[in-house]
Structures are given as structure tokens and as C-alpha cells.
Design an enzyme around this catalytic site. Structure first.
Site, mmCIF file in Angstrom:
data_model
loop_
_atom_site.group_PDB
_atom_site.id
_atom_site.type_symbol
_atom_site.label_atom_id
_atom_site.label_comp_id
_atom_site.label_asym_id
_atom_site.label_seq_id
_atom_site.Cartn_x
_atom_site.Cartn_y
_atom_site.Cartn_z
ATOM 1 C CG ASN A 221 -45.321 8.959 -18.487
ATOM 2 O OD1 ASN A 221 -44.276 8.434 -18.851
ATOM 3 N ND2 ASN A 221 -46.466 8.273 -18.400
ATOM 4 C CG ASP A 290 -52.385 6.817 -12.703
ATOM 5 O OD1 ASP A 290 -52.244 5.594 -12.919
ATOM 6 O OD2 ASP A 290 -51.635 7.477 -11.956
ATOM 7 C CE LYS A 300 -53.869 22.746 -33.527
ATOM 8 N NZ LYS A 300 -53.171 23.743 -34.309
ATOM 9 N N PRO A 316 -57.860 1.585 -16.718
ATOM 10 C CG PRO A 316 -57.875 -0.084 -18.334
ATOM 11 C CD PRO A 316 -58.107 1.375 -18.151
ATOM 12 C CG ASP A 317 -53.639 -0.817 -11.520
ATOM 13 O OD1 ASP A 317 -52.815 -1.620 -11.999
ATOM 14 O OD2 ASP A 317 -53.387 -0.047 -10.576
ATOM 15 C CB ILE A 318 -52.184 -3.073 -16.923
ATOM 16 C CG1 ILE A 318 -52.844 -2.096 -17.909
ATOM 17 C CG2 ILE A 318 -51.713 -4.340 -17.629
ATOM 18 C CD1 ILE A 318 -51.901 -1.488 -18.931
ATOM 19 C CG PHE A 334 -40.779 -0.950 -11.857
ATOM 20 C CD1 PHE A 334 -40.712 -2.283 -12.206
ATOM 21 C CD2 PHE A 334 -39.603 -0.207 -11.848
ATOM 22 C CE1 PHE A 334 -39.507 -2.886 -12.540
ATOM 23 C CE2 PHE A 334 -38.386 -0.789 -12.180
ATOM 24 C CZ PHE A 334 -38.335 -2.118 -12.526
ATOM 25 C CE LYS A 348 -48.252 3.310 -6.333
ATOM 26 N NZ LYS A 348 -47.605 4.302 -7.142
ATOM 27 C CE LYS A 352 -50.747 -0.693 -8.463
ATOM 28 N NZ LYS A 352 -50.929 -0.260 -9.819
HETATM 29 O O1 PMT Z 1 -38.815 4.450 -18.873
HETATM 30 P P1 PMT Z 1 -37.692 5.089 -18.082
HETATM 31 O O2 PMT Z 1 -37.380 6.479 -18.555
HETATM 32 O O3 PMT Z 1 -36.473 4.216 -18.042
HETATM 33 O O4 PMT Z 1 -38.191 5.270 -16.581
HETATM 34 C C1 PMT Z 1 -38.443 4.125 -15.797
HETATM 35 C C2 PMT Z 1 -39.649 4.315 -14.875
HETATM 36 C C3 PMT Z 1 -39.386 5.428 -13.880
HETATM 37 C C4 PMT Z 1 -40.903 4.637 -15.686
HETATM 38 C C5 PMT Z 1 -39.832 2.931 -14.155
HETATM 39 O O5 PMT Z 1 -38.679 2.628 -13.424
HETATM 40 C C6 PMT Z 1 -41.033 2.946 -13.226
HETATM 41 O O6 PMT Z 1 -40.977 3.340 -12.091
HETATM 42 N N1 PMT Z 1 -42.203 2.478 -13.748
HETATM 43 C C7 PMT Z 1 -43.491 2.516 -13.076
HETATM 44 C C8 PMT Z 1 -44.011 3.918 -13.142
HETATM 45 C C9 PMT Z 1 -45.405 4.062 -12.612
HETATM 46 O O7 PMT Z 1 -46.266 4.408 -13.354
HETATM 47 O O8 PMT Z 1 -45.570 3.742 -11.383
HETATM 48 P P2 PMT Z 1 -47.030 3.776 -10.675
HETATM 49 O O9 PMT Z 1 -46.692 3.943 -9.261
HETATM 50 O O10 PMT Z 1 -47.903 4.779 -11.276
HETATM 51 O O11 PMT Z 1 -47.618 2.341 -10.993
HETATM 52 C C10 PMT Z 1 -47.367 1.222 -10.154
HETATM 53 C C11 PMT Z 1 -47.337 -0.045 -10.969
HETATM 54 O O12 PMT Z 1 -48.631 -0.281 -11.559
HETATM 55 C C12 PMT Z 1 -46.357 -0.056 -12.110
HETATM 56 O O13 PMT Z 1 -45.816 -1.361 -12.189
HETATM 57 C C13 PMT Z 1 -47.201 0.271 -13.346
HETATM 58 O O14 PMT Z 1 -46.656 -0.326 -14.537
HETATM 59 C C14 PMT Z 1 -48.538 -0.366 -12.963
HETATM 60 N N2 PMT Z 1 -49.699 0.316 -13.533
HETATM 61 C C15 PMT Z 1 -50.005 1.592 -13.148
HETATM 62 C C16 PMT Z 1 -51.139 2.187 -13.640
HETATM 63 C C17 PMT Z 1 -51.970 1.458 -14.536
HETATM 64 N N3 PMT Z 1 -53.067 1.999 -15.036
HETATM 65 N N4 PMT Z 1 -51.643 0.214 -14.889
HETATM 66 C C18 PMT Z 1 -50.527 -0.377 -14.406
HETATM 67 O O15 PMT Z 1 -50.220 -1.526 -14.742
#
Ligand code: PMT
Length: 410
Positions: A221, A290, A300, A316-318, A334, A348, A352
């Protein structure tokens, strides 16, 4: 329509090329009802004339502490009536003076003789900014309760590119007005920046992950890592021991942090599992993929006329893993959403089971130099208005410090 903020500031200009932006800044502040008294160092007068600033503000500009117009106790009188002093641009030299309490011209005397808040918008070449002496002086200003606005990264007057560029006039005007209005951002920014995280271990994930499909292609991404690295920098400034688990980014290594480079979500998960037992605070800023390819090809994948179906498995969701540990660290998540930000973010945080979640609009936040956050905690929501990511990260980390310390007292 002109909004009557009814505030009075001293706008101090020092000798940098960004002084030209101060003219627009004065205009924007006055438009919002802020009375502006300009004070300039002699060096600033080489970049923009006092006549320009006087014409814009309608007030004589203070330059010389020995001149007739500024005779008497200008340094005391001017700072007594001001709601804040704002230095924009603030050169490395002037910042050094402030950090050491020097007062050898009218503007530095005004700053020393003040009993109002001081806001400093740094502007300098990237190497001057990165110099250990400047960083020491900046850290000292933070400890002294000075509010730091920027700088940001970008093209510089010398033709180089990097950190040290002054924020744009619109950004500064917005932050100064927010400060004068006592918004949550201003309160967080204006708290004395003691080393409140001294000895506290902070584990942060940042950047994107890359999930290989074959030898050369993958799922990723547009996360640049800027937000996560800014959070790491803000935590370091408060004395934290920072471990930064970073997906692939083009950013320079954060000085002072232990940086663990990873590529995929599985590697990020492993690194977090390895370091989480030592963490007091966990902040998940990474945009973790995800899904990953069920069977990545070592070679390739060849082009063919057939439809290609890719089977994806959930990663896995860390953050959820960390939050569900028997003794979890203080967890901050975040949420990047493209719509219904508030509703999705609240859901969320609940799902979480984390005490604090920082929500941002994905399309405005990802890859950008600036961001805006809405923080959700047990007390409700707190808006941190749009600004550069480091300023925002400092405000976020201040909020984390408050909640973390409250949690420890219980
Ligand atoms: O890196 P930049 O260009 O500065 O952009 C910053 C950002 C937009 C990436 C950042 O501000 C941000 O929003 N990060 C979280 C992005 C995200 O993946 O959000 P989510 O809604 O998918 O995940 C929610 C939370 O679970 C996040 O804290 C994420 O780190 C965590 N997560 C999600 C999926 C996963 N498999 N494991 C996780 O730990």
C-alpha cells in the site's frame, strides 16, 4: 467575514530566506482578528524590509533597542501586553540564543523578558537542522515549555531537499490561531516537554508491509512510514527507549531508535512478538496488509491468455494479538478509513479493546507530509487539527503520556 479573536501577538522575524513568508503570515493572522506587532532582527531586514511589515500591520516595526522609536522599556512593555510571541522564521542562530538565554538585541531581549508563551517556527538548511548542537538547542526549548511549530521536510532555498523548511504561512496561521484558542492540540503542544518517557520502552510499527505474489510482484500500500517515524521521533524526544519495527520505506533510519526492518506482515508479527515482552507502550502505526498470497511463487509468474485467480489468506492482526496478551503494554492503534471515520474508528477501538485509537482519513493521510487525527479514548474524542506529521506526533505522544501515567496510578 473577519472573526474577532481579540488576541495580540509579537511576530518576531530573524534573518532567513523564509522571512518572506512572514508577510503573508501577518496578513492571515490579522484577517482572523489577531493584532500583530512585528519585531525584526537586523539580519531579518536584509531579507524583507520593515516598511513592508509596517504597511501590512499598520504599526511601526521594532528593530533597534537603542533607537528613538523603541526607547524606554520596549522589551518589557511589548511582551507584557502580548498573548504570545511567535518567531517565524527562527534561524539556527536565534534558536541557539533562546536556548542559552542570550539577549543581545531587541527581539532576543523581548523573548527573555516575556511572561507569555513563546512559539518558534524553525527555518534552516537540512544540515544545520540535523546538527547535534541545533537538536540539543531544540530539545532545550522543548524542556523550557517553548512551542515548536515545524519545521517540515521539502525543497530548500539552497537547492537541497530535506528537513528544516519552515511551515507555510497558512499552516503557521492555523496552528497559531489554534494555540490562541486553546484547542486540545495547543494544550498538548504547550505542555512543558520534560523527559516524561525517560526509561519507558515504546514499541512502534510503521510503514507498509509487502506480501510477495511471485519473485517480483507483491501486494502493498502507499504508506510512506512518515507518521510512524514521526511518532518514534516524538517518543525519543521525551526520553523513551524506542524500538521501531518498520516495513519497507525510503526514510532515513531514526537516530536513537532500535530499528528492525521487516518486509511482510508475518515478519512484522515475528518482530513484534520478539520485542513486546519488553514494551511498556505499543503503538501500531503500520498499514499492515490484511491479506497475503496463499502460495507465493518463487519464480516470476508467466503471462498467459488465461484468467489468473489469486488465493489470499488473512494475515494475523498484530495489534489485536498485543492487546490480548495476559499483561499487555499500553496499546495505541491507528485507523485509516476512507469514509465514516468516526463510526468506524469507535467500532475498531471497541473490537480491538484498546484504550486509545488515532483515526485519520486514509486518502488525506497516506504518503502525505501532513495529517489530521481524531483521538478516541474513554473520555471521548479529541481533534488534532491538520499540521505536519511531527507536530501532530508530538501532540499524540503527549496525550499518550497523560493516559499512560493515569493508568499506572490506578
Ligand atoms: O505511513 P504514512 O504515509 O505516514 O501514512 C500513515 C498511515 C495513514 C498509514 C497511518 O496514519 C495509519 O492510519 N496507520 C494505520 C493504517 C491501517 O492499516 O489501519 P487499519 O484500520 O487497517 O488497522 C487498524 C490498526 O490495526 C492499526 O493500528 C494497524 O497497525 C493494526 N493492524 C492492522 C492489521 C493487521 N494485520 N495488524 C495490525 O496490527
Amino acid at each position: 467575514m473577519k472573526q474577532e479573536l481579540k488576541k495580540h501577538i509579537v511576530l518576531g522575524l530573524t534573518g532567513g530566506i523564509a522571512a518572506y513568508k512572514a508577510a503573508e503570515l501577518a496578513r492571515l493572522l490579522m484577517k482572523q482578528g489577531v493584532e500583530v506587532q512585528v519585531a525584526m532582527t537586523e539580519a531579518a531586514c536584509h531579507f524583507i524590509t520593515p516598511a513592508t511589515m509596517q504597511a501590512l500591520t499598520g504599526r511601526p516595526v521594532l528593530v533597534n533597542q537603542w533607537g528613538a522609536a523603541e526607547s524606554g522599556m520596549a522589551h518589557i512593555d511589548t511582551s507584557r501586553t502580548a498573548d504570545a510571541i511567535v518567531i517565524a522564521p527562527a534561524t539556527a542562530d536565534f534558536i541557539a540564543k533562546l536556548a542559552h538565554g542570550l539577549a543581545d538585541d531587541l527581539l532576543s531581549t523581548l523573548c527573555l523578558a516575556r511572561d507569555c508563551p513563546l512559539l518558534v517556527a524553525s527555518a534552516m538548511n537540512r544540515q544545520m537542522w540535523a546538527n547535534a548542537a541545533t537538536q540539543r538547542n531544540i530539545a532545550q526549548l522543548g524542556r523550557d515549555g517553548v512551542t515548536l511549530l515545524g519545521p517540515c521536510s521539502g525543497a530548500q532555498a539552497c537547492g537541497e531537499e530535506g528537513m528544516g523548511r519552515m511551515l507555510e504561512a497558512e499552516e503557521l496561521a492555523r496552528d497559531i490561531v489554534a494555540f490562541l484558542q486553546n484547542t486540545p492540540l495547543s494544550l498538548a503542544l504547550s505542555r512543558k516537554r520534560e523527559r516524561e518517557l525517560e526509561g519507558v520502552r515504546v514499541l512502534i510499527t510503521a510503514g507498509p508491509t509487502y506480501e510477495a505474489i511471485d519473485a517480483v510482484r507483491g501486494i502493498t500500500n502507499r504508506s510512506s512510514g512518515k507518521m510512524g517515524y514521526a511518532v518514534a521521533q516524538a517518543a525519543l524526544e521525551l526520553g523513551a527507549q524506542v524500538t521501531l519495527v518498520s516495513g519497507p520505506t525510503a526514510l532515513p533510519k531514526t537516530q536513537g531508535a532500535r530499528v528492525v526492518d521487516v518486509t511482510s506482515a508475518a515478519e512484522m508479527f515475528d518482530a513484534v512478538k520478539q520485542h513486546v515482552a519488553d514494551a511498556d507502550i505499543f503503538i501500531g502505526v503500520a498499514a499492515v496488509a490484511d491479506y497475503r498470497a496463499a502460495q507465493p511463487s518463487e519464480q516470476k509468474i508467466k503471462k498467459s491468455a488465461d484468467t489468473l485467480t489469486l488465493e489470499l489468506l488473512p494475515n494475523p492482526d498484530i495489534l489485536a494479538y498485543v492487546a490480548n496478551l495476559p499483561k499487555p503494554p499500553f496499546c495505541v492503534g491507528f485507523a485509516a478509513e476512507s469514509e465514516n471515520l468516526r463510526e468506524q474508528a469507535k467500532a475498531k477501538r471497541k473490537a480491538k479493546k484498546i484504550p486509545l485509537l488515532a483515526a485519520n482519513l486514509a486518502q488525506q493521510a497516506i504518503g502525505a507530509d501532513e495529517n489530521e487525527l481524531i483521538l478516541f479514548d474513554d473520555a471521548g474524542e479529541h481533534v488534532l487539527p491538520r499540521t505536519d506529521k511531527l507536530t501532530l506526533a508530538r501532540a499524540l505522544v503527549q496525550h499518550i503520556v497523560i493516559l499512560y501515567q493515569q493508568g499506572k496510578q490506578r
